[in-house]
Write an enzyme that holds these catalytic residues in place. Structure first.
Site, PDB file in Angstrom:
ATOM      1  N   ASP A   1      -1.599   3.836  -1.104  1.00  0.00           N
ATOM      2  CA  ASP A   1      -0.983   3.157  -0.192  1.00  0.00           C
ATOM      3  C   ASP A   1       0.215   2.162  -0.842  1.00  0.00           C
ATOM      4  OD1 ASP A   1      -2.212   4.136   2.285  1.00  0.00           O
ATOM      5  OD2 ASP A   1      -3.990   3.177   1.490  1.00  0.00           O
TER       6      ASP A   1
ATOM      7  N   ASP B   1      -2.609   4.286  -7.349  1.00  0.00           N
ATOM      8  CA  ASP B   1      -2.971   3.985  -5.992  1.00  0.00           C
ATOM      9  C   ASP B   1      -2.025   4.741  -5.049  1.00  0.00           C
ATOM     10  OD1 ASP B   1      -3.755   2.176  -3.734  1.00  0.00           O
ATOM     11  OD2 ASP B   1      -1.882   1.313  -3.936  1.00  0.00           O
TER      12      ASP B   1
END
Length: 220
Positions: free
Chosen positions: A28, A26
């Site tokens: 963020d 991922d």
């Protein structure tokens, strides 16, 4: 640290990382220390409105695609405003991420960035980490190139990461396309925990924000 923070199955998560064919990160609050969409909103004076929606999306209370559309409608980012934002506020890598990605690459493990964020903001991060653009699965913003600034016209709803359950879809696509046996998902949010299965292990990243719902599902 005490056992409760170590997740459900540290040994198998470690083993999965060491034996992975591919690791999907991922972006963020994992690879970078902020939420890219919030940084963008702040730079355009829409920070508070947008971060309320980001939190709703993270906590899993709202359909992801609804939260994405709502936030983009508030921000309406032009291409030039995004590029200016990145120039003024380069996204900060989380400590040690560059070394981790380098180590995975040295071991011949493929690294992907799988994000509900925006390709245009993630490409510079990928470049820094020597991750190929083709290894990014993220949302594509549409701009009107007949305008000098590239005004916002919408986003691509065909990207797997633009909707709920986007991360498992993305991981499955990566597996199908490359025939990987073992894929590990690393992330901080509810959408990342959803990725196992098809991911063989989910490593919860708590360096930026620890979310209880996520910690319960994490192998590590």
């Amino acid at each position: 640290s005490n056992v409760e923070h170590e997740g459900q199955n540290v040994a198998s998560a470690m083993e999965a990382l060491a034996n992975a064919d591919a690791v999907c990160f991922d972006v963020d609050s994992t690879v970078i220390q902020e939420e890219g969409i919030d940084v963008l909103a702040d730079s355009l004076g829409k920070g508070e409105e947008v971060s309320a929606w980001t939190l709703k999306a993270m906590e899993g209370d709202t359909k992801f695609e609804d939260a994405l559309a709502a936030r983009l409608d508030i921000i309406k980012p032009s291409r030039s405003s995004i590029l200016k934002c990145l120039e003024d506020h380069p996204l900060q890598l989380s400590p040690g991420v560059d070394r981790l990605v380098e180590t995975l690459h040295e071991r011949g493990i493929d690294v992907y960035l799988v994000s509900g964020g925006f390709r245009i903001m993630i490409e510079p991060v990928a470049k820094t980490l020597m991750i190929s653009k083709t290894n990014i699965i993220a949302n594509t913003i549409f701009f009107d190139d007949d305008t000098a600034t590239g005004e916002y016209t919408g986003f691509c709803r065909d990207e797997p990461t633009s909707a709920d359950m986007g991360k498992p879809k993305a991981v499955q696509m990566i597996k199908d396309e490359h025939g990987y046996e073992t894929v590990v998902m690393v992330g901080d949010g509810a959408t990342d925990a959803q990725a196992k299965p098809p991911a063989d292990a989910f490593v919860g990243f708590g360096g930026v924000a620890v979310r209880d719902a996520v910690r319960e599902k994490a192998c590590w």
